[in-house]
Each structure stands twice: as structure tokens, then as C-alpha cells.
Motif scaffolding. Structure first.
Motif, PDB file in Angstrom:
ATOM      1  N   ASP A   1      57.966 -12.067  -1.969  1.00  0.00           N
ATOM      2  CA  ASP A   1      58.976 -13.080  -1.698  1.00  0.00           C
ATOM      3  C   ASP A   1      59.171 -13.958  -2.921  1.00  0.00           C
ATOM      4  OD1 ASP A   1      60.834 -14.412   0.037  1.00  0.00           O
ATOM      5  OD2 ASP A   1      59.419 -16.088   0.120  1.00  0.00           O
TER       6      ASP A   1
ATOM      7  N   THR B   1      62.216 -10.065  -1.257  1.00  0.00           N
ATOM      8  CA  THR B   1      63.079 -11.056  -0.628  1.00  0.00           C
ATOM      9  C   THR B   1      63.215 -12.246  -1.576  1.00  0.00           C
ATOM     10  OG1 THR B   1      61.100 -11.807   0.577  1.00  0.00           O
ATOM     11  CG2 THR B   1      62.651 -10.421   1.784  1.00  0.00           C
TER      12      THR B   1
ATOM     13  N   LEU C   1      68.788  -8.514   4.206  1.00  0.00           N
ATOM     14  CA  LEU C   1      67.886  -8.673   3.053  1.00  0.00           C
ATOM     15  C   LEU C   1      67.541  -7.316   2.451  1.00  0.00           C
ATOM     16  CD1 LEU C   1      65.460 -11.422   4.453  1.00  0.00           C
ATOM     17  CD2 LEU C   1      67.063 -11.707   2.551  1.00  0.00           C
TER      18      LEU C   1
END
Lengths: 307, 307
Positions: free
Chosen positions: A244, A266, B84
Motif C-alpha cells: 500500500d 494500492t 483498485l
């Protein structure tokens, strides 16, 4: 001089998002409460380095959201969820390509940095039936040392540090490597400081590769040497990676990590959500209460440590 | 006569996958242990209806895998995870379209059918900070009545039924509707019987719509009236739906559910995994031990109830 400027000059205690005033703007400031958790982007601001103002983060209020992100992405990789979603887009019902993964029961999750996020990850992992190994820089041998001293959302985390089946600590490589050698899933949830930068590199991925572990990074991209990670993924050392946060951000569009089927990338949204303002205000109120009672406030950034 | 046939004739206790022998093949059989959990596809077999053989399911060994599926798909919908993943496939780092969902802390999950699967879902939900409402057909007012009588993987589920903040029960619509009116996420984990078929239809989705709840079905497709569900989704009543089971299976390719952005459809893989054989053998051994000790075996299918 505008009203806002005047108020700022008078303020002794201030709650801000992540905007740090200049020293001249806040001559009376004693305490600054931030609504963000990570302090690495504040640590070099003059207001922090050149004054004695007490800084408090909002560490603790994002742990539930981030723990959800950890398991969403980990389970997505294990279940080839991307492929299941692709089939759905073509109206195809087909179970023949499903990887039939084992569930996580009995696997060991290693949590690098056992703060509020790590502890909430541990709570969920335990509910899923996982074993838990924790890693902290300082030793936590006594029950007292295992207590979470930061702010905690009620009913979350591991306030007394009771969940880990094993607790590793140290700032040296051998301690880190001993920890890494026994885990199936590694979650990075430690603060970025000069001593944690590129903490995970070729040697560490080699060790993680022995059990073909998964890697989940929800702290800061700079913890991981991304060239070494790319190489480790290409060599098939790791079962998967969920990032992330990356180094740099955005992850360059020519990074080979984008196209790997067992990597989820992400855009630093792990903690992004709604409803935080109420939590920040709760934390601020709690801290004001503790201040008036002469108690130690939550989440004071330690000078020198930087978190 | 082959050796297998001969052994089958002599068998008094038999462990099978989901293959049910003919009555003539097993003249001495007293106990049949199945390795599957759902009994609805066995309930009309002559060996069950026309003999006094004791049938035991493997209820309990799939609960961890299915609970993972529940939260993977629920969190996927809440986080627009499909989008995503699509961005990742185009090497795009973009947080501007992320929906910024609240985490699940403080939301209420309603568990329709509080058996081994429902209890493991509850365990994970509690770790995520959710409130838990349970629903069972029979009343569970006393501590004794709340105990899970089925087989349980150690360290999973809710053996004593202590997790629910509220426990609803009944076989009538008003009881069901009272339960549905207070929840944000509905998980269907109850057995399919003649009385649970199409238990969720227009009226029920209307009630769930008042809080714009999510629906997750991991039991049997036939629990849900799919025409009513399609209509409810089109009207925007529900926030999302995760369907691992459908009516019929496969879901017809012209179903409008396939293309809805807030619906996840998976081809009945919620319990599909590896490592179950060891669990089935554990359960079988436990049952044999209980049999020799004169104790009640786990997971005996009750004639009349069908589960």
C-alpha cells in the motif's frame, strides 16, 4: 492581522491535520495535536526540531481500517481474487482455475512493529486461527513492558500484549533474521526512521523465501528495498506481496511489480476512510483530560526517536 | 466380487466423501461419516430415508475458510477493490477514485444461522470491532442452549455462544424481520431446508434497505429469491451483495447480477481449499472415540430436520 492569525498567536494548544505552522505564527504554543499517525514527514520541521513544543500524533485511530486492508489484500492474493473478478466481468461461472488455498488456520503471522496497527492485525489474525510472532526494537520481557502505551480505540488491538505466541526484539540483523525465519506472513507496521530504512532487503527476502512467505507493507515504502523486492519476486522467493506504500510514491509506471499476478499494489489508501474526525476529537479530548489531571498524554513523540 | 465390494458389504462404519452407496451395497452399515458439511443434497437418498443408519456430516471443518471468504468479499465491495485492481493492471497509481469507506468498527453484523460457520464469522467480526446479532430457528435463552453442539476446530468459532450482543430466534416472519431491521451486514450461514427456501425475498430486502445493508450468502443459493434480490439491487436498496452460491448454479450468464459493480459473484468456492482430509480424519477419529466411550458423536443429522 486576521482573526485566524490572532487566534493562532494566542494558542497554547492546537489541533491540526498535518499542516505545521511556522515558529513565528505560534509564539505561545505548548502542545500540538496532529490528526495523522505517521510522524516521518513532520520530523524535520523547524517547529519540531527548534522548539520544546510537545507533539502528539493520532496514532491508534487508523488501526482498524489498516488491519482490514491487510487481510483484504492478503486473502485476495491467496484466493486469486483478481481472476475471480475477471471471470465475473465476463459472466463466467468457473471453479476450475480456483487455486484451492488452505485457510490461514495454523499459519504464523509475523508483525514487524507491534504498535496500534500491528496489535489490531494480531487481533484479527488470532480470530482467523493464526499464530502470532511480534517484533519490536526494544525488549518486552515483562508484562508491564508489553502494554500498549499509545491511544487505543476501545475493543481493538492487544492492549496488554497478550496475543503473541513469541516476541522477538532487537535492532541488530541476527535478531531480525531469527524472527523472519519462522513466519508465513510478514506484516510491516513499524515507523520509518533512519534505522528502519531499507530494513528489508536481499538477505531478509532470502530468509522469508525459505517458507515462501507473504509480505504486506502498510507502514512506509522506504522500509523496503524495492529493487531487492522486485528481484525476490522474480525469483519466486515470496508467495505474494501487498504494497500500500512504495518507494517512491507513486510507484514508477515502469516498475515490474505492477504486472506481477501475486502482487497487489494500492495507492496508499490503507488508512483512507471516513469518520476519523470524531476519533481525532475523542483522542484530543482524552489528551486534554489527561493533561488537566496531570497524567501523561497519549502519543507524545519522543525527541530523538522520531515517533 | 471385488475386494472393495466385499469390504463395503462388511463395513459397519464408513467414511465417504459425498458418494452415497446403494442400500444393497452396505447391508451391515450402522454409521456413515460424510466429509461434506451441507446435507441438503443427501437428504433424499434412499440410504438416508429408508434405513436407520446414523449419518454424520463434517460440519465445522470448513468454517475458517468460509469466514475468510465472507470478509474478503465484503471488504472488496466496500473498498471498490475491483477498481483498485483494474488500475494496477494499467500501472496507474491513483487514489482519487477510492471511495474512502469507514472501517467496520461499530457496525452490526447479523448472522442468520449461528452454527460453526456463523460462529467463526462472528469471531472475526468481533476482532474487527463489529457488533454481533445472531439468529437461530430455536430459542437460545439459557447459557446451555447457546453452546455449539457440533464439531469445532480448536481455537475457532464461539463454542459457548458468548459473542452475540443480541440473539434473535423463531421460524416466523416477524421474528426474522425484527432481526433484519437492526443490521448493517447480513451473512447467511444457515442450512437449506424446506422452511429456509426463499427465506429472503422482497419484504426482507425492503427491511435490509432501511440501513442499506450488505448481503453475503455462503450457505445455499436457494435461501434467496434471486429475482427479488436482482430487483432490490437495481433499486439500490442494498449497499452490496456477495454471492458464493446462487439459484441456480451456475448463475445463468444473462443474470443482471453479474454486471453490478457492488456485487461479487464467486463459483461456490468459499469452502474450497486444501488440507481438509486431515481435518476430516480428526473429526472421524473423534467421533469413533466418542462412540467407544458411549458419548454422543458430533454432527449427527437429525431425522426430520435434515441437518
Amino acid at each position: 492581522m486576521g482573526v485566524g492569525t490572532l487566534l493562532l498567536r494566542q494558542a497554547t494548544i492546537l489541533l491540526v491535520d498535518w499542516t505545521i505552522p511556522n515558529i513565528e505564527q505560534v509564539p505561545n504554543l505548548k502542545i500540538l495535536q496532529l490528526s495523522i499517525a505517521g510522524f516521518d514527514r513532520v520530523v524535520k520541521q523547524p517547529l519540531y526540531t527548534d522548539t520544546k513544543i510537545t507533539f502528539c500524533t493520532s496514532n491508534g485511530i487508523y488501526s482498524t481500517k489498516i488491519a482490514e486492508h491487510v487481510f483484504l489484500t492478503l486473502l485476495s492474493i491467496r484466493n486469486s481474487f483478481d481472476q475471480l473478478l475477471s471471470q465475473q466481468r465476463s459472466n463466467i461461472w468457473d471453479d476450475s482455475t480456483y487455486p484451492h488455498p488452505k485457510d490461514l488456520l495454523g499459519f504464523t503471522i509475523g508483525i514487524l512493529g507491534y504498535g496500534s496497527i500491528g496489535r489490531q492485525v494480531a487481533r484479527v489474525a488470532r480470530a482467523l486461527g493464526m499464530n502470532i510472532h511480534a517484533y519490536t526494537s526494544s525488549s518486552r520481557r515483562t508484562p508491564r513492558s508489553k502494554i500498549d502505551r499509545g491511544y487505543l480505540l476501545p475493543g481493538t488491538g492487544d492492549p496488554n500484549g497478550e496475543l503473541p505466541d513469541a516476541w522477538f526484539s532487537g535492532t541488530d540483523k541476527p535478531s531480525l533474521h531469527a524472527f523472519l525465519s519462522g513466519i508465513d506472513v510478514l506484516v510491516c507496521s513499524l515507523p520509518l526512521t533512519d534505522s528502519t530504512r531499507h530494513m528489508l532487503s536481499t538477505a531478509e527476502f532470502g530468509i522469508l523465501g525459505k517458507r515462501k512467505a507473504y509480505l504486506v507493507n502498510v507502514s512506509r515504502g522506504e522500509i523496503i528495498d524495492h529493487d531487492a523486492l522486485t528481484m525476490a519476486m522474480k525469483e519466486g522467493l515470496l508467495a505474494g506481496a501487498s504494497l500500500d506504500v512504495t518507494e517512491p510514491e507513486p510507484l514508477p509506471s515502469d516498475s515490474e511489480l505492477w504486472g506481477m499476478g501475486n502482487v497487489v499494489i494500492t495507492p496508499h489508501i490503507g488508512s483512507a476512510g471516513e469518520g476519523y474526525l470524531a476519533r481525532v476529537v475523542d483522542l484530543f479530548e482524552t489528551n486534554l483530560g489527561r493533561l488537566s489531571a496531570g497524567e501523561r498524554m497519549f502519543n507524545i513523540v519522543k525527541k530523538g526517536k522520531g515517533y
